[in-house]
Write an enzyme that holds these catalytic residues in place. Sequence first.
Site, PDB file in Angstrom:
ATOM      1  CE  LYS A 206     -49.067  10.658 -57.037  1.00 42.16           C
ATOM      2  NZ  LYS A 206     -48.562   9.545 -56.232  1.00 42.16           N
ATOM      3  NE  ARG A 241     -49.844  11.335 -49.864  1.00 39.68           N
ATOM      4  CZ  ARG A 241     -49.660  12.349 -50.717  1.00 39.68           C
ATOM      5  NH1 ARG A 241     -50.088  12.278 -51.955  1.00 39.68           N
ATOM      6  NH2 ARG A 241     -49.038  13.440 -50.321  1.00 39.68           N
TER       7      ARG A 241
HETATM    8  N1  HH2 Z   1     -47.597  10.806 -53.705  1.00 44.27           N
HETATM    9  C1  HH2 Z   1     -47.154  12.061 -53.472  1.00 44.27           C
HETATM   10  C2  HH2 Z   1     -46.597  12.393 -52.223  1.00 44.27           C
HETATM   11  N2  HH2 Z   1     -46.519  11.478 -51.234  1.00 44.27           N
HETATM   12  N3  HH2 Z   1     -46.907   9.298 -50.442  1.00 44.27           N
HETATM   13  C3  HH2 Z   1     -47.330   8.055 -50.649  1.00 44.27           C
HETATM   14  N4  HH2 Z   1     -47.259   7.137 -49.673  1.00 44.27           N
HETATM   15  N5  HH2 Z   1     -47.858   7.669 -51.860  1.00 44.27           N
HETATM   16  C4  HH2 Z   1     -47.969   8.531 -52.901  1.00 44.27           C
HETATM   17  O1  HH2 Z   1     -48.434   8.120 -53.993  1.00 44.27           O
HETATM   18  C5  HH2 Z   1     -47.516   9.870 -52.714  1.00 44.27           C
HETATM   19  C6  HH2 Z   1     -46.966  10.222 -51.444  1.00 44.27           C
HETATM   20  C7  HH2 Z   1     -47.260  13.091 -54.539  1.00 44.27           C
HETATM   21  O2  HH2 Z   1     -48.450  13.829 -54.429  1.00 44.27           O
HETATM   22  P1  HH2 Z   1     -48.570  15.276 -53.761  1.00 44.27           P
HETATM   23  O3  HH2 Z   1     -48.190  15.235 -52.315  1.00 44.27           O
HETATM   24  O4  HH2 Z   1     -49.907  15.813 -54.047  1.00 44.27           O
HETATM   25  O5  HH2 Z   1     -47.551  16.165 -54.597  1.00 44.27           O
HETATM   26  P2  HH2 Z   1     -46.139  16.799 -54.271  1.00 44.27           P
HETATM   27  O6  HH2 Z   1     -45.156  15.678 -54.113  1.00 44.27           O
HETATM   28  O7  HH2 Z   1     -45.851  17.673 -55.468  1.00 44.27           O
HETATM   29  O8  HH2 Z   1     -46.231  17.582 -52.989  1.00 44.27           O
END
Ligand code: HH2
Length: 278
Positions: A206, A241
């Site tokens: 992040k 995660r």
């Molecule tokens: N972060 C993201 C998405 N889902 N869910 C939980 N529970 N906690 C988190 O910190 C979290 C999450 C963001 O990361 P990512 O899925 O890699 O990115 P994007 O939202 O651009 O798909």
Amino acid sequence: MGVLNTTPDSFYDGGRYAAFERALARAEQMLAEGADILDIGGESTRPGAEPVPEDEELRRTVPVIEAIAARYPQAIISIDTTKSRVAELALHAGACIVNDISGMTFDPRMAEVAAQAGALVVLMHIQGTPRTMQLSPHYTDVVAEVRDALRAHAQRAEQAGIPRENIWLDPGIGFGKTVQHNLQLLRHLPTLKSLGYPILIGTSRKSFIGHLLGGLPPEERLEGTLATLALAVAWGADIVRVHDVQAAVRTVRIADALVREETLTTVHTAQVRKNESN
Ligand code: HH2
């Protein structure tokens, strides 16, 4: 928990696993690397992201979940969504966890859907919506406010019929938070742990990590991520995660061995299996 985004636009893995066969290969790789849970997402929630129509999110996630469940019956699958219809069909297709970044506040039917399916839920804290959350995050006391909001999310979930043992909480690193807010929440994880629920942490690659390292892009945030994982485990995180499963598993196993008498990952895996209803 390994991240598998079947999106074209996620901030790190966007476009890599949008094709069906690539998503399956990635799932297999993450399981081989030691992921206990695969978190499948069909909508990016990066800062500024626009909502994805329900049909499109279903098209991106449900066939992949069905195929993973059929090919890898041992896989514990989580659906990363805020939409109750997506959760419902994903649970039907073989998921057993609903990971909702809004803490089940964006869609009024979400709690009922999760309760009826006997799903485990991850309730995350967000200030605002992905489109607006990073415009001007503001708190008087970020740790107390996130703790109180998470307590309220858990209470609403329990009132909707989701048993306490099926609830995990997440402070939502990067979701309506400045760099300092993220650092404070991580440092004060024991305050969130005092609510009595397992805590999930999502720091993987992040932007606060890039910021602290002088502006490094997502591709260069692995070591910074691993530092947050080791300390998050030491401060009480139960599930992490991540995009980089092998590196994360190695990091948290050592952190766990140093600070805990048992490897909680195994405990939680057993718990999810026990709760699995489909
Ligand atoms: N972060 C993201 C998405 N889902 N869910 C939980 N529970 N906690 C988190 O910190 C979290 C999450 C963001 O990361 P990512 O899925 O890699 O990115 P994007 O939202 O651009 O798909």
